[in-house]
Every structure is written in structure tokens, then in C-alpha cells.
Write a protein that holds these residues in place. Structure first.
Motif, PDB file in Angstrom:
ATOM      1  N   GLY A  75       0.722  -1.274  -0.045  1.00 31.41           N
ATOM      2  CA  GLY A  75      -0.208  -0.006   0.127  1.00 31.41           C
ATOM      3  C   GLY A  75       0.714   1.025  -0.096  1.00 31.41           C
ATOM      4  O   GLY A  75       0.330   2.367  -0.231  1.00 31.41           O
TER       5      GLY A  75
ATOM      6  N   VAL B  47       3.137   3.876  -1.558  1.00 28.31           N
ATOM      7  CA  VAL B  47       3.443   4.414  -2.943  1.00 28.31           C
ATOM      8  C   VAL B  47       4.843   5.227  -2.669  1.00 28.31           C
ATOM      9  O   VAL B  47       4.706   6.314  -2.095  1.00 28.31           O
ATOM     10  CB  VAL B  47       2.493   4.854  -3.744  1.00 28.31           C
TER      11      VAL B  47
ATOM     12  N   ARG C  49       9.640   9.643  -4.075  1.00 27.78           N
ATOM     13  CA  ARG C  49      11.045  10.058  -4.044  1.00 27.78           C
ATOM     14  C   ARG C  49      11.791   9.878  -2.498  1.00 27.78           C
ATOM     15  O   ARG C  49      11.032   9.354  -1.828  1.00 27.78           O
ATOM     16  CB  ARG C  49      11.070  11.295  -3.882  1.00 27.78           C
TER      17      ARG C  49
ATOM     18  N   MET D  91      13.215  14.975   8.724  1.00 24.79           N
ATOM     19  CA  MET D  91      11.969  14.891   8.485  1.00 24.79           C
ATOM     20  C   MET D  91      11.509  16.159   7.719  1.00 24.79           C
ATOM     21  O   MET D  91      12.443  16.952   7.613  1.00 24.79           O
ATOM     22  CB  MET D  91      10.788  15.123   9.569  1.00 24.79           C
ATOM     23  N   ASP D  92      10.533  16.148   6.783  1.00 25.98           N
ATOM     24  CA  ASP D  92      10.329  17.379   6.062  1.00 25.98           C
ATOM     25  C   ASP D  92       9.588  18.614   6.797  1.00 25.98           C
ATOM     26  O   ASP D  92       9.405  19.457   6.295  1.00 25.98           O
ATOM     27  CB  ASP D  92       9.540  17.020   4.620  1.00 25.98           C
TER      28      ASP D  92
ATOM     29  N   PHE E 281       9.181   7.738   6.242  1.00 29.26           N
ATOM     30  CA  PHE E 281       8.073   7.967   5.094  1.00 29.26           C
ATOM     31  C   PHE E 281       7.389   9.013   5.478  1.00 29.26           C
ATOM     32  O   PHE E 281       6.593   8.956   6.795  1.00 29.26           O
ATOM     33  CB  PHE E 281       7.340   6.576   4.941  1.00 29.26           C
TER      34      PHE E 281
ATOM     35  N   THR F  34       2.651  12.586   1.207  1.00 29.78           N
ATOM     36  CA  THR F  34       2.598  13.879   0.721  1.00 29.78           C
ATOM     37  C   THR F  34       1.084  14.290   0.620  1.00 29.78           C
ATOM     38  O   THR F  34       0.819  15.355   0.466  1.00 29.78           O
ATOM     39  CB  THR F  34       2.997  13.871  -0.826  1.00 29.78           C
TER      40      THR F  34
ATOM     41  N   HIS G 103       5.425   7.722   8.873  1.00 29.57           N
ATOM     42  CA  HIS G 103       5.494   6.288   9.175  1.00 29.57           C
ATOM     43  C   HIS G 103       7.053   5.708   9.283  1.00 29.57           C
ATOM     44  O   HIS G 103       7.977   6.250   8.288  1.00 29.57           O
ATOM     45  CB  HIS G 103       4.919   5.156   8.058  1.00 29.57           C
TER      46      HIS G 103
ATOM     47  N   TRP H 108      15.095   8.699   3.718  1.00 29.76           N
ATOM     48  CA  TRP H 108      13.693   9.383   3.957  1.00 29.76           C
ATOM     49  C   TRP H 108      12.930   9.282   2.714  1.00 29.76           C
ATOM     50  O   TRP H 108      13.802   9.532   1.471  1.00 29.76           O
ATOM     51  CB  TRP H 108      13.919  11.002   4.284  1.00 29.76           C
ATOM     52  N   LEU H 109      11.990   9.031   2.882  1.00 32.11           N
ATOM     53  CA  LEU H 109      11.049   8.386   1.535  1.00 32.11           C
ATOM     54  C   LEU H 109       9.645   9.157   1.534  1.00 32.11           C
ATOM     55  O   LEU H 109       9.186   9.615   2.724  1.00 32.11           O
ATOM     56  CB  LEU H 109      10.685   7.062   1.649  1.00 32.11           C
ATOM     57  N   GLU H 110       9.326   9.461   0.426  1.00 34.95           N
ATOM     58  CA  GLU H 110       8.081  10.415   0.353  1.00 34.95           C
ATOM     59  C   GLU H 110       7.235   9.773  -0.631  1.00 34.95           C
ATOM     60  O   GLU H 110       7.874   9.106  -1.607  1.00 34.95           O
ATOM     61  CB  GLU H 110       8.556  11.503  -0.254  1.00 34.95           C
ATOM     62  N   GLY H 111       5.937   9.729  -0.396  1.00 32.02           N
ATOM     63  CA  GLY H 111       5.183   9.074  -1.481  1.00 32.02           C
ATOM     64  C   GLY H 111       3.803   9.234  -0.614  1.00 32.02           C
ATOM     65  O   GLY H 111       3.064  10.118  -0.347  1.00 32.02           O
ATOM     66  N   LEU H 112       2.765   8.358  -1.012  1.00 31.12           N
ATOM     67  CA  LEU H 112       1.551   7.956  -0.718  1.00 31.12           C
ATOM     68  C   LEU H 112       1.318   6.799   0.270  1.00 31.12           C
ATOM     69  O   LEU H 112       1.740   5.765  -0.012  1.00 31.12           O
ATOM     70  CB  LEU H 112       0.480   7.638  -1.674  1.00 31.12           C
ATOM     71  N   CYS H 113       0.876   7.296   1.521  1.00 29.17           N
ATOM     72  CA  CYS H 113       0.358   5.936   2.495  1.00 29.17           C
ATOM     73  C   CYS H 113      -0.721   5.055   1.941  1.00 29.17           C
ATOM     74  O   CYS H 113      -1.481   5.573   1.380  1.00 29.17           O
ATOM     75  CB  CYS H 113       0.020   6.651   3.781  1.00 29.17           C
ATOM     76  N   PRO H 114      -0.632   3.941   2.608  1.00 30.34           N
ATOM     77  CA  PRO H 114      -1.943   2.997   2.196  1.00 30.34           C
ATOM     78  C   PRO H 114      -3.366   3.832   2.522  1.00 30.34           C
ATOM     79  O   PRO H 114      -4.165   3.487   1.368  1.00 30.34           O
ATOM     80  CB  PRO H 114      -1.877   1.918   3.393  1.00 30.34           C
TER      81      PRO H 114
ATOM     82  N   ALA I 212      -3.268   6.269  -0.791  1.00 28.93           N
ATOM     83  CA  ALA I 212      -3.068   5.861  -2.308  1.00 28.93           C
ATOM     84  C   ALA I 212      -4.221   5.476  -3.150  1.00 28.93           C
ATOM     85  O   ALA I 212      -5.181   5.336  -2.554  1.00 28.93           O
ATOM     86  CB  ALA I 212      -2.022   4.462  -2.077  1.00 28.93           C
TER      87      ALA I 212
END
Ligand SMILES: [Mn+2]
Ligand SMILES: [Mn+2]
Ligand SMILES: [Zn+2]
Ligand SMILES: [Zn+2]
Lengths: 141, 141
Positions: free
Chosen positions: A123, A125, A128, B76-77, B98, B101, B107, B132-138, B141
Motif C-alpha cells: 500500500g 507508494v 522520492r 523530516m520534511d 516515510f 505527501t 511512518h 527518507w522516503l516520500e509518497g502516498l501512504c496506504p 494511495a
DNA sequence: GTAAAATCTGCAACTTTGTTGCATATTATT
DNA sequence: AATAATATGCAACAAAGTTGCAGATTTTAC
């Protein structure tokens, strides 16, 4: 102070993203090009010589460059935000940044691309990734 | 409010590193254990209920826990520093963090260890790495 | 257990970093 | 050149973190 070659490049970059070519943006882009590493607002101010841009202007300029993707925010162990040109980054990751625990200097480690992380959890995604490294620089090792 | 099991654990951790067992340290350790993710000073303050630790105390407590390695600063951002227990980290790297965005939630991605970076440049000694990762959480998403 | 030594804590004042509103100046478009 | 669009500087503010110091807690030594 700003060499006219850099100024040309800056103008081109701004035209390409449809931002006004202002002296602030041109100078700040040139400063970042020359620096070749992430700089804070304060560092940019110090390098802009006699121009003395207001810090509000510097922040707003960086914000506008950020929005169009000309610039990235780099994670640092420093308190202040640091910005750098985005031209050495792929869509999914910037190069790693290195901080020396002894002298505090920052280095961009180009040419080493870590594999993109893949989450073991369903889940997520991942769009970056940013990698930060800490250790001793050649001068301090 | 603080369950006594957590309190026990906190006391043991503090004894082990020879720090005074104060109510501030115990509570803050317990809060971090419960949270299971990096928290800012302000988040810790809000979770400490009626105790109302002064922010100076919280910062100084975190500083002392940091120095003995019980706690890490997580990049962190976000603008404020975030701290988490160091017990899920190896000597050379914490697990990746994580940020979604969309919802902004953070997370910890346990169980995925990126290979340690190796600098292509001679002379750099890399001691720690943070990803550090960025994206969409479950949920988003 | 008590006293002394060591260390924490809270408060007030302060610094650093970043933001907002608004009037003026600059840049681009027609 | 006139107009519209956008950027800039100033002042005032907000948020995040720090420092000094007096008084409170915790530990250690007896
Ligand atoms: Mn870089
Ligand atoms: Mn974590
Ligand atoms: Zn160094
Ligand atoms: Zn989300």
C-alpha cells in the motif's frame, strides 16, 4: 560579480519555466550554480555581495524556484533549510548528501545512486527518496 | 497515565546509561515507546497530559537521551526536530522514514534496510546513513 | 536514614529561522 | 507607452530552540 555566462544560463532556466527574470532570481540561481552544494538563506545572503537581498526576498525566491522544480530542499543535520539546484537529481532521487562529523562541511556525493527503496508493506507508494550520510571527509579522516 | 510496565523499562534504560531517573525522562521515554514514531517537542508536550513539562526541560531531556544514544534525531520534511527511540536502529543506520505527501503522516518503515552507501570518492569514511522516503501512504494511495 | 554532592527543572529572557501584510518597484504584455 | 502581472523591501510577527540562574530532585556517602 556574477559572471555573464551563469547569468545567461539562469535566464534560460527561468524562461523555460515561465518565471519573471528578476535580478534576485538570476543572482540566486548563479550563486547556487557556483556553490555546487546546498546553501541556507543566510549563506546565500552572504554570497550575494553588495546586492543585499532582503531575507524575505530570498525565501520567496527559493520558494518560487522550488515550486517549478529548479531547486530542491536538501535534508541536513543543520537547523536551517538548505537549497540546491535540482539539475543533478533524477525524478525519484537526489544524490546523497554527506556531513563531516568533524568539520561540519557538507558534500554532494554525485555518481552514487542508491537503489530505490521498496517498501515491504503493502500500500505504500514511494515517489522520492533522499539519503543522508555522516562520517569523516577526506580532509578530516 | 503512564503504564508501569513502560516505566520499568524506562528506568532500566536510564540505569544502563547512568542517567538520573527523573520523572521527565521516564515519561518522555514512555511517550516515545508508545508512539513508535518520531515526535517533536510539541507533540511530546501534548502527550504528557497533566504533567506539563516546560519545553526547555523537554529539549534538555531529549538532548541527554540523544547523547547517550537512547534516542535519535530523525530527518523530516517538517520544520521542527523529531526524536525517536533508537532501539530499532543498527549502529550504522536507522530504518527509513516515510512521509505521505497527501496526509502528512509519518511512518517508520521497519524491516527494510537499504544497503549501506559506499562513496565512490576516495577518503570519505561513512559512519551512518539515514533514508527518507516520500509518497502516498496506504490510506491515501 | 540523613547530609552533601551531583544533577535536573522551570521560568524569564533571548536568538535564530522563517512568514505575513501591504505599499512600492520591476517585469512582461499589448 | 500604458497596462497588467508579478516581485521586492520593510516592519511586524510567529515558531522553534537556547541560555542563565535559582530552587527542586536524585544519587551517593556516611
Ligand atoms: Mn547536493
Ligand atoms: Mn522511526
Ligand atoms: Zn571534515
Ligand atoms: Zn497519507
Amino acid at each position: 560579480m556574477i559572471d555573464s555566462n551563469l547569468e545567461m544560463k539562469a535566464r534560460k532556466m527561468l524562461k523555460a519555466v515561465k518565471l519573471y527574470c528578476t535580478s534576485g532570481r538570476i543572482d540566486i540561481l548563479a550563486i547556487l550554480m557556483k556553490a555546487g552544494k546546498p546553501l541556507s538563506q543566510e549563506q546565500i545572503a552572504r554570497r550575494s555581495g553588495e546586492k543585499h537581498f532582503d531575507k524575505v526576498t530570498i525565501y520567496r525566491t527559493l520558494e518560487s524556484l522550488l515550486k517549478v522544480g529548479l531547486v530542491h530542499k536538501a535534508f541536513m543535520d543543520k537547523r536551517a533549510w538548505h537549497f540546491e539546484l535540482a539539475h543533478n537529481c533524477t525524478e525519484h532521487q537526489c544524490h546523497p548528501h554527506f556531513t563531516c562529523t568533524n568539520c561540519g562541511n557538507i558534500h554532494c556525493l554525485m555518481g552514487m545512486s542508491l537503489p530505490m527503496a521498496k517498501s515491504p508493506y503493502k500500500g505504500f507508494v514511494i515517489n522520492r527518496q533522499q539519503v543522508w550520510l555522516e562520517g569523516l571527509c577526506p580532509a578530516c579522516a
